[in-house]
Design an enzyme around this catalytic site. Structure first.
Site, PDB file in Angstrom:
ATOM      1  N   LYS A   2      -4.987  28.152 -16.011  1.00 50.86           N
ATOM      2  CA  LYS A   2      -6.171  28.802 -15.433  1.00 50.86           C
ATOM      3  C   LYS A   2      -5.732  30.020 -14.633  1.00 50.86           C
ATOM      4  O   LYS A   2      -4.793  29.942 -13.847  1.00 50.86           O
ATOM      5  CB  LYS A   2      -6.917  27.826 -14.519  1.00 50.86           C
ATOM      6  CG  LYS A   2      -8.178  28.403 -13.928  1.00 50.86           C
ATOM      7  CD  LYS A   2      -8.965  27.359 -13.177  1.00 50.86           C
ATOM      8  CE  LYS A   2      -8.579  27.234 -11.739  1.00 50.86           C
ATOM      9  NZ  LYS A   2      -8.844  28.423 -10.918  1.00 50.86           N
TER      10      LYS A   2
ATOM     11  N   ASP B 132     -11.018  31.985 -14.807  1.00 50.62           N
ATOM     12  CA  ASP B 132     -11.914  31.436 -13.784  1.00 50.62           C
ATOM     13  C   ASP B 132     -12.356  32.541 -12.836  1.00 50.62           C
ATOM     14  O   ASP B 132     -11.829  32.671 -11.737  1.00 50.62           O
ATOM     15  CB  ASP B 132     -11.129  30.334 -13.038  1.00 50.62           C
ATOM     16  CG  ASP B 132     -11.903  29.723 -11.891  1.00 50.62           C
ATOM     17  OD1 ASP B 132     -13.145  29.841 -11.864  1.00 50.62           O
ATOM     18  OD2 ASP B 132     -11.261  29.111 -11.016  1.00 50.62           O
TER      19      ASP B 132
ATOM     20  N   LYS C 258     -15.755  33.043 -12.225  1.00 47.80           N
ATOM     21  CA  LYS C 258     -17.016  32.575 -11.616  1.00 47.80           C
ATOM     22  C   LYS C 258     -18.026  33.708 -11.434  1.00 47.80           C
ATOM     23  O   LYS C 258     -18.448  34.014 -10.316  1.00 47.80           O
ATOM     24  CB  LYS C 258     -16.747  31.916 -10.253  1.00 47.80           C
ATOM     25  CG  LYS C 258     -15.842  30.694 -10.298  1.00 47.80           C
ATOM     26  CD  LYS C 258     -15.780  30.024  -8.933  1.00 47.80           C
ATOM     27  CE  LYS C 258     -14.847  28.845  -8.889  1.00 47.80           C
ATOM     28  NZ  LYS C 258     -13.413  29.202  -8.927  1.00 47.80           N
TER      29      LYS C 258
ATOM     30  N   ASP D   8     -24.157  37.337 -10.835  1.00 52.82           N
ATOM     31  CA  ASP D   8     -24.723  38.676 -10.642  1.00 52.82           C
ATOM     32  C   ASP D   8     -26.032  38.715 -11.429  1.00 52.82           C
ATOM     33  O   ASP D   8     -26.496  37.680 -11.919  1.00 52.82           O
ATOM     34  CB  ASP D   8     -23.702  39.717 -11.156  1.00 52.82           C
ATOM     35  CG  ASP D   8     -23.798  41.046 -10.427  1.00 52.82           C
ATOM     36  OD1 ASP D   8     -24.937  41.544 -10.252  1.00 52.82           O
ATOM     37  OD2 ASP D   8     -22.760  41.592 -10.038  1.00 52.82           O
TER      38      ASP D   8
ATOM     39  N   THR E  72     -16.123  22.516  -4.992  1.00 52.33           N
ATOM     40  CA  THR E  72     -15.575  21.261  -4.455  1.00 52.33           C
ATOM     41  C   THR E  72     -15.085  21.420  -3.013  1.00 52.33           C
ATOM     42  O   THR E  72     -14.698  20.444  -2.386  1.00 52.33           O
ATOM     43  CB  THR E  72     -14.412  20.747  -5.332  1.00 52.33           C
ATOM     44  OG1 THR E  72     -13.559  21.844  -5.632  1.00 52.33           O
ATOM     45  CG2 THR E  72     -14.917  20.148  -6.619  1.00 52.33           C
TER      46      THR E  72
ATOM     47  N   ARG F 190      -2.322  23.388  -6.569  1.00 51.35           N
ATOM     48  CA  ARG F 190      -1.204  23.221  -5.636  1.00 51.35           C
ATOM     49  C   ARG F 190      -0.347  21.969  -5.834  1.00 51.35           C
ATOM     50  O   ARG F 190       0.862  22.036  -5.585  1.00 51.35           O
ATOM     51  CB  ARG F 190      -1.727  23.335  -4.197  1.00 51.35           C
ATOM     52  CG  ARG F 190      -2.060  24.774  -3.841  1.00 51.35           C
ATOM     53  CD  ARG F 190      -2.980  24.895  -2.663  1.00 51.35           C
ATOM     54  NE  ARG F 190      -4.336  24.461  -2.990  1.00 51.35           N
ATOM     55  CZ  ARG F 190      -5.372  24.559  -2.167  1.00 51.35           C
ATOM     56  NH1 ARG F 190      -5.201  25.079  -0.970  1.00 51.35           N
ATOM     57  NH2 ARG F 190      -6.576  24.166  -2.537  1.00 51.35           N
TER      58      ARG F 190
HETATM   59  O1  C5P Z   1      -4.799  23.960  -5.586  1.00 54.39           O
HETATM   60  P1  C5P Z   1      -6.004  23.219  -6.085  1.00 54.39           P
HETATM   61  O2  C5P Z   1      -5.678  22.057  -7.005  1.00 54.39           O
HETATM   62  O3  C5P Z   1      -6.964  22.850  -4.968  1.00 54.39           O
HETATM   63  O4  C5P Z   1      -6.729  24.308  -6.995  1.00 54.39           O
HETATM   64  C1  C5P Z   1      -7.989  24.111  -7.549  1.00 54.39           C
HETATM   65  C2  C5P Z   1      -8.337  25.282  -8.397  1.00 54.39           C
HETATM   66  O5  C5P Z   1      -9.615  25.062  -8.959  1.00 54.39           O
HETATM   67  C3  C5P Z   1      -8.402  26.617  -7.662  1.00 54.39           C
HETATM   68  O6  C5P Z   1      -7.884  27.599  -8.553  1.00 54.39           O
HETATM   69  C4  C5P Z   1      -9.870  26.848  -7.416  1.00 54.39           C
HETATM   70  O7  C5P Z   1     -10.220  28.215  -7.449  1.00 54.39           O
HETATM   71  C5  C5P Z   1     -10.498  26.118  -8.604  1.00 54.39           C
HETATM   72  N1  C5P Z   1     -11.853  25.616  -8.400  1.00 54.39           N
HETATM   73  C6  C5P Z   1     -12.191  24.741  -7.392  1.00 54.39           C
HETATM   74  N2  C5P Z   1     -13.490  24.315  -7.247  1.00 54.39           N
HETATM   75  C7  C5P Z   1     -14.415  24.688  -8.097  1.00 54.39           C
HETATM   76  C8  C5P Z   1     -14.069  25.548  -9.149  1.00 54.39           C
HETATM   77  C9  C5P Z   1     -12.754  25.979  -9.280  1.00 54.39           C
HETATM   78  O8  C5P Z   1     -11.349  24.334  -6.617  1.00 54.39           O
HETATM   79  N3  C5P Z   1     -15.657  24.224  -7.992  1.00 54.39           N
END
Ligand code: C5P
Length: 234
Positions: free
Chosen positions: A35, A62, A64, A67, A121, A212
């Site tokens: 991603k 991603d 998002k 607009d 989230t 992460r």
């Molecule tokens: O590091 P971590 O596992 O928290 O990363 C989650 C990834 O998912 C990030 O790149 C974040 O931008 C993406 N994301 C998210 N929540 C959403 C949509 C995408 O955390 N609703």
């Protein structure tokens, strides 16, 4: 594990394209999807995406989009032209925006999957109130998932906590993409509605977005192997 079978999407949330490319090559395009989000794309632009696509990676771009309908439709077409596997928009952009995005992509023979973010989230109920959205968090997520489904999108991004009720409402073909995943013992960081990858899969998630826990691990490949094992054993 072949990427067409693995549900894992690794979020390459790096500032430097060299680091993203190095980790992508280490992970390999057969093992998982990747991603690319706003930070990396804003720094590196489409060239990095095209490069990864040409190396065989299935890329979830991603960005998002949120607009006016015409702008989002055109942005979706521009993203599709990069050859990516999946793109996303915010469901809060509303019915006309969702329809415009889908109708634009429908003109393409080979098009990426189009999914909508329901509620991030990182949000809790109080965060919803602060932006004027009342009702329970999962009610808002369900409403936005149903709207996305009715507009013909391929799926939604949601927390693993909302999988069961969305699945019940929209059936088995709608893709559920879940970020906010943490293997047991990992820090939640800024995510609030977290779950383990194995639990999310068991509940019916199609794709698991993990950042992460892999990218910030001292040994990313080892972290990925442990997550794969936890999924296999579940
Ligand atoms: O590091 P971590 O596992 O928290 O990363 C989650 C990834 O998912 C990030 O790149 C974040 O931008 C993406 N994301 C998210 N929540 C959403 C949509 C995408 O955390 N609703």
């Amino acid at each position: 594990m072949n990427s067409s079978k693995s549900p894992l999407i690794i979020a390459l949330d790096f500032a430097q394209p060299e680091r993203a490319m190095a980790l992508a090559k280490q992970l390999g395009c057969k093992r998982c999807r990747i991603k690319i989000g706003k930070e990396l794309f804003t720094r590196s632009g489409p060239a990095l995406v095209e490069n990864l696509v040409s190396l065989g990676f299935e890329v979830f771009l991603d960005l998002k989009f949120h607009d006016i309908p015409n702008t989002v439709a055109r942005a979706c077409l521009a993203a599709a032209d990069l050859g990516v596997w999946m793109i996303n928009v915010h469901a809060l952009g509303g019915r006309n925006m969702l329809l415009a995005a889908r109708e634009a992509l429908d003109k393409r023979q080979l098009r990426p999957l189009l999914v909508a973010v329901t509620i991030l989230t990182s949000f809790e109920r109080f965060d919803l109130y602060a932006v004027g959205l009342h009702g329970l968090l999962d009610e808002n997520v369900l409403r936005l998932a149903c709207l996305s489904h009715n507009c013909g999108l391929d799926g939604v991004v949601c927390s693993a906590h909302e999988i069961v009720q969305i699945r019940r409402a929209v059936g088995s073909h709608f893709k559920l993409v879940t970020p906010g995943l943490r293997p047991a013992g990992f820090s939640k960081d800024d995510q609030k509605r977290v779950m383990t990858p194995a639990e999310a899969l068991k509940l019916g998630a199609n794709y698991l977005v993990i950042g992460r826990p892999v990218t910030a691990a001292p040994e990313p490949l080892l972290a990925l192997s442990e997550i794969e094992a936890s999924i296999r054993d579940s």
